[in-house]
Scaffold this active site. Structure first.
Site, PDB file in Angstrom:
ATOM      1  N   SER A 115       0.842  -1.193   0.000  1.00  0.00           N
ATOM      2  CA  SER A 115       0.000   0.000   0.000  1.00  0.00           C
ATOM      3  C   SER A 115       0.887   1.257   0.000  1.00  0.00           C
ATOM      4  O   SER A 115       1.713   1.431  -0.891  1.00  0.00           O
ATOM      5  CB  SER A 115      -0.952  -0.034   1.203  1.00  0.00           C
ATOM      6  OG  SER A 115      -1.996   0.885   1.046  1.00  0.00           O
ATOM      7  N   HIS A 122      -7.585  -5.261  -1.942  1.00  0.00           N
ATOM      8  CA  HIS A 122      -6.350  -4.776  -1.324  1.00  0.00           C
ATOM      9  C   HIS A 122      -5.706  -5.878  -0.489  1.00  0.00           C
ATOM     10  O   HIS A 122      -4.484  -6.013  -0.469  1.00  0.00           O
ATOM     11  CB  HIS A 122      -6.672  -3.553  -0.465  1.00  0.00           C
ATOM     12  CG  HIS A 122      -5.509  -2.651  -0.220  1.00  0.00           C
ATOM     13  ND1 HIS A 122      -4.651  -2.239  -1.214  1.00  0.00           N
ATOM     14  CD2 HIS A 122      -5.044  -2.067   0.925  1.00  0.00           C
ATOM     15  CE1 HIS A 122      -3.719  -1.445  -0.712  1.00  0.00           C
ATOM     16  NE2 HIS A 122      -3.929  -1.339   0.591  1.00  0.00           N
TER      17      HIS A 122
END
Length: 254
Positions: A117, A228
């Protein structure tokens, strides 16, 4: 040596977790360490988020552990340590200082950076300078301008820490990870899910184009319908591929 080393209530088989403090600039900053008495490889996990969001946790470090590997993840300054997180600014020194400390303690072992991320920014801006053996970017931010556009919910935070792109472009340019990649870059593995709404798949493609342009060796692993955080079957699969990648890269460097 670490400035301090405090046991954390977690274990990986017979190995312990610790919070370690080290010097970065004039600050004392903290990282979580999955210790190893005689490692043959080091993995530095570069967390996502900011502050308590995306915090380094034992389960994340365990993902990259095996019998040969020491795993460590910096919290970044301002989280369990001194200073202020600048989201890819002065806090980059926390990564560089950590590598220097690890080199002083363990010598010239292979070091692989894993950026998840927001950790994609931290990794892309440091992995070449610290002489990493490879960089693995997983659901990672590669273009901070694109991040500003795709995440209106984060614009307030970015304005406070960095300013607006049209007002402070130099600060965004200095953090725009993919633009800082060089032709002499170590190999990179890109991992991304097509259904990632926190960091869009476009970040992976932007980075891939940069690698093609410069001739940087890379692998691209795109997982359809994954978000994610991957579902367990695909997570296990890609973690196996990551271990194979690290071994192959180390073998190629010999």
């Amino acid at each position: 040596m670490w400035l301090s080393k405090t046991r954390v209530a977690a274990d990986y088989f017979d190995r312990g977790f610790y919070e370690v403090t080290y010097q970065s600039d004039e600050l004392e900053v903290t990282a979580m360490l999955l210790d190893h008495p005689a490692p043959e490889r080091i993995v530095i996990y570069l967390r996502g988020g900011k502050g308590g969001v995306g915090m380094v946790r034992p389960v994340r470090l365990m993902q990259f552990a095996n019998d040969q590997t020491l795993v460590i993840g910096p919290y970044y300054r301002g989280t369990k340590g001194q200073g202020k997180d600048e989201f890819g600014g002065a806090d980059l020194e926390d990564v560089r200082a950590l590598v220097r400390e690890l080199r002083s303690q363990y010598g010239e072992l292979p070091i692989h950076l894993v950026g998840f991320s927001r950790g994609g920014i931290q990794g892309l801006l440091t992995y070449q300078d610290v002489g990493a053996t490879s960089f693995i970017i997983w659901g990672g931010v590669s273009d901070i301008y694109y991040m500003y556009e795709e995440r209106p919910d984060l614009r307030g935070m970015m304005k406070r820490l960095i300013g607006k792109p049209d007002v402070n472009p130099d600060a965004y340019d200095s953090r725009n990870g993919y633009r800082h990649v060089r032709a002499d870059s170590p190999p990179v593995m890109i991992i991304h899910g097509t259904a990632d709404v926190q960091v869009g798949i476009e970040h992976a493609y932007i980075l891939e184009e940069r690698f093609k342009e410069l001739g940087v060796p890379y692998e691209l692993h795109i997982y359809e319908e994954e978000g994610h955080v991957f579902t367990p079957p695909h997570e296990r699969e890609i973690l196996r591929k990551v271990q194979e990648w690290m071994t192959a890269v180390e073998h190629d460097k010999r």
